[in-house]
Design a protein around this motif. Structure first.
Motif, PDB file in Angstrom:
ATOM      1  N   THR A   1      31.834 -40.746 -13.949  1.00 48.36           N
ATOM      2  CA  THR A   1      31.895 -41.885 -13.049  1.00 48.36           C
ATOM      3  C   THR A   1      30.755 -42.855 -13.326  1.00 48.36           C
ATOM      4  N   VAL A   2      30.952 -44.105 -12.874  1.00 45.15           N
ATOM      5  CA  VAL A   2      29.966 -45.171 -13.060  1.00 45.15           C
ATOM      6  C   VAL A   2      29.521 -45.667 -11.697  1.00 45.15           C
ATOM      7  N   GLN A   3      28.212 -45.860 -11.533  1.00 47.04           N
ATOM      8  CA  GLN A   3      27.679 -46.356 -10.284  1.00 47.04           C
ATOM      9  C   GLN A   3      27.095 -47.760 -10.470  1.00 47.04           C
ATOM     10  N   LYS A   4      27.138 -48.559  -9.389  1.00 41.84           N
ATOM     11  CA  LYS A   4      26.447 -49.844  -9.350  1.00 41.84           C
ATOM     12  C   LYS A   4      25.337 -49.756  -8.309  1.00 41.84           C
ATOM     13  N   SER A   5      24.182 -50.303  -8.661  1.00 43.10           N
ATOM     14  CA  SER A   5      23.099 -50.448  -7.700  1.00 43.10           C
ATOM     15  C   SER A   5      23.176 -51.865  -7.148  1.00 43.10           C
ATOM     16  N   ILE A   6      23.555 -51.984  -5.866  1.00 42.99           N
ATOM     17  CA  ILE A   6      23.808 -53.290  -5.250  1.00 42.99           C
ATOM     18  C   ILE A   6      22.706 -53.577  -4.238  1.00 42.99           C
ATOM     19  N   PRO A   7      21.829 -54.554  -4.533  1.00 40.90           N
ATOM     20  CA  PRO A   7      20.698 -54.823  -3.649  1.00 40.90           C
ATOM     21  C   PRO A   7      21.114 -55.508  -2.348  1.00 40.90           C
ATOM     22  N   MET A   8      20.387 -55.177  -1.275  1.00 34.91           N
ATOM     23  CA  MET A   8      20.533 -55.854   0.004  1.00 34.91           C
ATOM     24  C   MET A   8      19.421 -56.898   0.134  1.00 34.91           C
ATOM     25  N   ASP A   9      19.554 -57.791   1.097  1.00 35.74           N
ATOM     26  CA  ASP A   9      18.592 -58.884   1.248  1.00 35.74           C
ATOM     27  C   ASP A   9      17.181 -58.390   1.554  1.00 35.74           C
TER      28      ASP A   9
ATOM     29  N   GLY B   1      15.710 -55.707   0.368  1.00 34.68           N
ATOM     30  CA  GLY B   1      15.157 -54.875  -0.693  1.00 34.68           C
ATOM     31  C   GLY B   1      15.730 -53.480  -0.745  1.00 34.68           C
ATOM     32  N   SER B   2      16.498 -53.080   0.267  1.00 40.59           N
ATOM     33  CA  SER B   2      17.206 -51.799   0.201  1.00 40.59           C
ATOM     34  C   SER B   2      18.402 -51.961  -0.738  1.00 40.59           C
ATOM     35  N   ALA B   3      19.136 -50.897  -0.994  1.00 36.33           N
ATOM     36  CA  ALA B   3      20.244 -50.991  -1.946  1.00 36.33           C
ATOM     37  C   ALA B   3      21.293 -49.929  -1.670  1.00 36.33           C
ATOM     38  N   LEU B   4      22.499 -50.243  -2.051  1.00 34.36           N
ATOM     39  CA  LEU B   4      23.590 -49.275  -2.075  1.00 34.36           C
ATOM     40  C   LEU B   4      23.865 -48.915  -3.524  1.00 34.36           C
ATOM     41  N   LYS B   5      23.852 -47.640  -3.815  1.00 33.95           N
ATOM     42  CA  LYS B   5      24.271 -47.165  -5.139  1.00 33.95           C
ATOM     43  C   LYS B   5      25.579 -46.430  -4.934  1.00 33.95           C
ATOM     44  N   ILE B   6      26.667 -47.040  -5.376  1.00 37.28           N
ATOM     45  CA  ILE B   6      27.984 -46.475  -5.098  1.00 37.28           C
ATOM     46  C   ILE B   6      28.816 -46.386  -6.380  1.00 37.28           C
ATOM     47  N   THR B   7      29.707 -45.411  -6.377  1.00 37.93           N
ATOM     48  CA  THR B   7      30.618 -45.233  -7.504  1.00 37.93           C
ATOM     49  C   THR B   7      31.678 -46.329  -7.448  1.00 37.93           C
ATOM     50  N   THR B   8      31.775 -47.086  -8.520  1.00 39.10           N
ATOM     51  CA  THR B   8      32.729 -48.194  -8.564  1.00 39.10           C
ATOM     52  C   THR B   8      33.831 -47.989  -9.590  1.00 39.10           C
ATOM     53  N   ASP B   9      33.557 -47.186 -10.611  1.00 37.28           N
ATOM     54  CA  ASP B   9      34.519 -47.028 -11.706  1.00 37.28           C
ATOM     55  C   ASP B   9      34.488 -45.604 -12.242  1.00 37.28           C
ATOM     56  N   ARG B  10      35.501 -45.297 -13.026  1.00 37.96           N
ATOM     57  CA  ARG B  10      35.506 -44.087 -13.838  1.00 37.96           C
ATOM     58  C   ARG B  10      35.473 -44.508 -15.304  1.00 37.96           C
ATOM     59  N   TRP B  11      34.829 -43.715 -16.121  1.00 38.23           N
ATOM     60  CA  TRP B  11      34.875 -44.032 -17.543  1.00 38.23           C
ATOM     61  C   TRP B  11      35.725 -43.019 -18.276  1.00 38.23           C
ATOM     62  N   LEU B  12      36.408 -43.502 -19.284  1.00 40.60           N
ATOM     63  CA  LEU B  12      37.304 -42.685 -20.097  1.00 40.60           C
ATOM     64  C   LEU B  12      36.829 -42.723 -21.544  1.00 40.60           C
ATOM     65  N   THR B  13      37.143 -41.692 -22.281  1.00 38.57           N
ATOM     66  CA  THR B  13      36.771 -41.643 -23.692  1.00 38.57           C
ATOM     67  C   THR B  13      37.641 -42.619 -24.487  1.00 38.57           C
ATOM     68  N   ALA B  14      37.333 -42.755 -25.761  1.00 45.18           N
ATOM     69  CA  ALA B  14      38.096 -43.653 -26.631  1.00 45.18           C
ATOM     70  C   ALA B  14      39.584 -43.329 -26.606  1.00 45.18           C
ATOM     71  N   GLY B  15      39.898 -42.039 -26.479  1.00 48.70           N
ATOM     72  CA  GLY B  15      41.297 -41.611 -26.447  1.00 48.70           C
ATOM     73  C   GLY B  15      41.920 -41.646 -25.077  1.00 48.70           C
TER      74      GLY B  15
END
Length: 484
Positions: A337-345, A347-361
């Motif tokens: 899985t892939v996470q994004k670190s999304i800043p709040m105004d 200085g706090s932040a949400l780190k949440i899973t936004t995507d899944r990654w797949l191999t070349a195949g």
């Protein structure tokens, strides 16, 4: 602040807000009309967005006006945000307060203070994902999948990863004691670790002579912000030195920035081949194709183990599927899985899973890992480096710690003949020989002093590349392919 894509497991370097909810079940002693549980016989009322917000505001106002003691609005709001994240049931998604968000960003920099290990939730237990190379955690003998059941003697049952992280991290020079439960070991044991300042050199280079061929190795320790640049510079130096083959080592690498993996892919994966595919929540898939011109004129071999996670697995899978290169070692951790670190105004932040990654195949490796093409384990003593002796062991006793000591003695050349934890006469003889070789009191007892010296020696033995069976096999394979 720019949003960062992360394929990173929660780090022990980040401090987090600690919060919890406590209640006592039992008889209702308040309202004469207690709320009855929904046993499935009544439908759940669907509320509009406005009604949901009204409900939240009413709950907040009710708590502030009716609760028995004074409340803090900021704590209530942050607790609610934490609660929202917890309902995701995702060990890689977190809410980070200002201090936690700052520390998290520092954990991805070139230096930080702590024990140098990645921590996450495995099967409901706060566990070690990966100790970093040459870190206090590795030196103390922590291994992937070690479950932490207590910190400084306090049980962490029911704790979140963030709460555990806040208690594990600390200033260099201070100590923390983790109580560890390990698969295959009967009883939990304590591991005392001295925190340190961890200097992160993301890419290291060395060379080996094998059968008349010069084989370069690039060891990637973490996917920090500048790992791609470091990789390209080190690779150029090796190529100018005239290497005949290359080993890319991501063992013990817990991950980091997704962009780091794709940039390295541009430097090593053949032109136009997928480095990674990203599957978004709406089902759309984006493929990241390598921008490298042509293909490397020498063989490439990847090195992986169970501590290779996230971005390490992206690179390993790309080497295997897009580069058609061999992978030597053991199956990787399995985080897809892939996470994004999304800043709040503030200085706090949400780190949440936004995507899944797949191999070349187009394959997912989540909870499965990337399989090596050439399986190679390390000697047994590589997996038995946590030796904690709080009481002296003597002949005819049985203990998992005795078993660990037996594996270490065997690895150091003191023949024991067994590693089942039974302290027999041959074990005693081996300990006496070891003690004599280090000018210790040769009494044949496994005491704290002997155990400390034994662990010190075995760690030096492990760090010696001459004893690294996985590396030796990868170098041999690269040399064989370079000769074809």
């Amino acid at each position: 602040m720019k949003t960062k894509h992360l394929v990173w497991t929660v780090a022990v370097l980040a401090a987090v807000l600690v919060g919890g909810f406590f209640f006592i079940g039992g008889m209702n002693t308040g309202s004469p009309n207690p709320i009855q549980p929904n046993n499935g016989n009544e439908s759940v009322v669907e509320l509009s967005d406005d009604e949901l917000m009204d409900k939240f505001e009413r709950a907040l106002a009710t708590i502030e006006s009716e609760y028995v003691t004074e409340t803090d609005r900021q704590q209530l709001i942050e607790g609610a945000i934490n609660g929202m994240v917890e309902t995701l049931n995702d060990p890689f998604s977190d809410y980070m307060d200002v201090s936690s968000a700052t520390d998290f960003q520092q954990s991805l920099s070139s230096h930080f203070e702590g024990i140098g290990a990645e921590v996450g939730m495995i099967d409901g237990n706060v566990s070690i994902i990966s100790p970093m190379r040459e870190s206090p955690a590795e030196k103390a003998g922590l291994l992937p999948n070690d479950a932490i059941i207590a910190i400084d003697g306090e049980s962490i049952e029911g704790w979140s990863v963030n709460e555990a992280v806040a208690n594990i991290r600390g200033e260099g020079g201070t100590t923390v004691t983790l109580t560890i439960a390990r698969n295959g070991v009967k009883d939990p044991f304590d591991v005392k670790i001295e925190r340190d300042t961890i200097e992160v050199e993301s890419v290291r280079a060395d060379t080996f002579e094998q059968d008349g061929k010069k084989i370069g190795r690039l060891e990637i320790t973490s996917f920090s912000e500048d790992v791609g640049t470091q990789f390209e510079e080190q690779l150029q130096t090796l190529e100018e030195d005239g290497i005949d083959g290359l080993v890319i080592d991501v063992r013990g690498n817990p991950g980091g920035y997704l962009e780091g993996a794709t940039k390295i892919g541009d430097a090593i994966i053949p032109e136009g081949k997928p480095v990674v595919q990203i599957e978004h929540g709406n089902g759309e898939i984006d493929s990241y194709l390598s921008k490298m011109k042509g293909k490397k004129p020498y063989p490439v071999v990847g090195l992986i183990n169970e501590s290779s996670a996230s971005a390490s697995e992206i690179l390993a899978a790309a080497l295997k599927e897009s580069g058609d290169y061999d992978l030597v070692g053991e199956t990787t951790f399995g985080k897809g899985t892939v996470q994004k670190s999304i800043p709040m105004d503030d200085g706090s932040a949400l780190k949440i899973t936004t995507d899944r990654w797949l191999t070349a195949g187009g394959n997912t490796i989540d909870q499965e890992g990337v399989e090596p093409t050439v399986k190679q384990r390390q000697p047994d003593y590589f997996y038995a480096v946590a030796l904690t002796v709080e009481e002296t062991f003597v002949k005819d006793q049985v203990s998992d710690q005795i078993g660990n000591a037996q594996k270490m003695l065997t690895g150091l050349g003191f023949d024991v003949g067994r590693d089942d934890g039974y302290f027999d006469e041959k074990t005693e003889e081996a300990i006496i020989a070891f003690q004599q070789s280090h000018d210790l009191q040769a009494n044949g007892e496994l005491n704290e002093e002997t155990a400390g010296k034994l662990q010190e020696d075995i760690l030096s033995h492990i760090r010696d590349t001459a004893n690294d069976e996985q590396l030796k096999r990868a170098v041999e394979l690269a040399a064989e392919q370079a000769s074809q």
